[in-house]
Write a protein that holds these residues in place. Sequence first.
Motif, short mmCIF file in Angstrom:
data_model
loop_
_atom_site.label_atom_id
_atom_site.label_comp_id
_atom_site.label_asym_id
_atom_site.label_seq_id
_atom_site.Cartn_x
_atom_site.Cartn_y
_atom_site.Cartn_z
N GLU A 29 0.83 -1.21 0.00
CA GLU A 29 0.00 0.00 0.00
C GLU A 29 0.86 1.26 0.00
O GLU A 29 0.60 2.20 -0.76
N LEU A 30 1.89 1.30 0.84
CA LEU A 30 2.78 2.46 0.87
C LEU A 30 3.49 2.65 -0.46
O LEU A 30 3.60 3.77 -0.96
N ALA A 31 3.96 1.57 -1.05
CA ALA A 31 4.64 1.67 -2.35
C ALA A 31 3.69 2.23 -3.41
O ALA A 31 4.07 3.10 -4.19
N ALA A 36 1.85 6.85 -6.63
CA ALA A 36 0.75 7.72 -7.06
C ALA A 36 1.09 9.19 -6.83
O ALA A 36 0.71 10.06 -7.62
N LYS A 37 1.82 9.49 -5.78
CA LYS A 37 2.21 10.87 -5.48
C LYS A 37 3.40 11.33 -6.31
O LYS A 37 3.78 12.48 -6.27
N LEU A 60 -1.56 -1.49 -8.62
CA LEU A 60 -1.96 -0.12 -8.95
C LEU A 60 -3.34 -0.11 -9.57
O LEU A 60 -4.19 0.72 -9.21
N ALA A 61 -3.59 -1.01 -10.50
CA ALA A 61 -4.90 -1.08 -11.17
C ALA A 61 -6.01 -1.38 -10.17
O ALA A 61 -7.09 -0.78 -10.25
#
Length: 84
Positions: A29-31, A36-37, A60-61
Amino acid sequence: MSITLEFDEDSLASLPLGPGERERLMQIELACRFYAKGWLSLGQAARTAQLDRYALGVELAERGIPRQYSTADLDADLRYVGSQ
């Protein structure tokens, strides 16, 4: 390198995951969020999540996070293909 995070026991207990699963999911989740940022590249995020690039793409999808692919990336890919 490792990072230790402190969480409320009641909050962790409410997650529908076992102890080993929680840590693994948080790592992925952190990755994904850092990717995303724009803080991590796809390769860096994949290494952070300990996944290959394809598996990270799937993660990601599932989260609705679009792949970052700029026109500069396209130009670089086309130059690479043209040199082959």
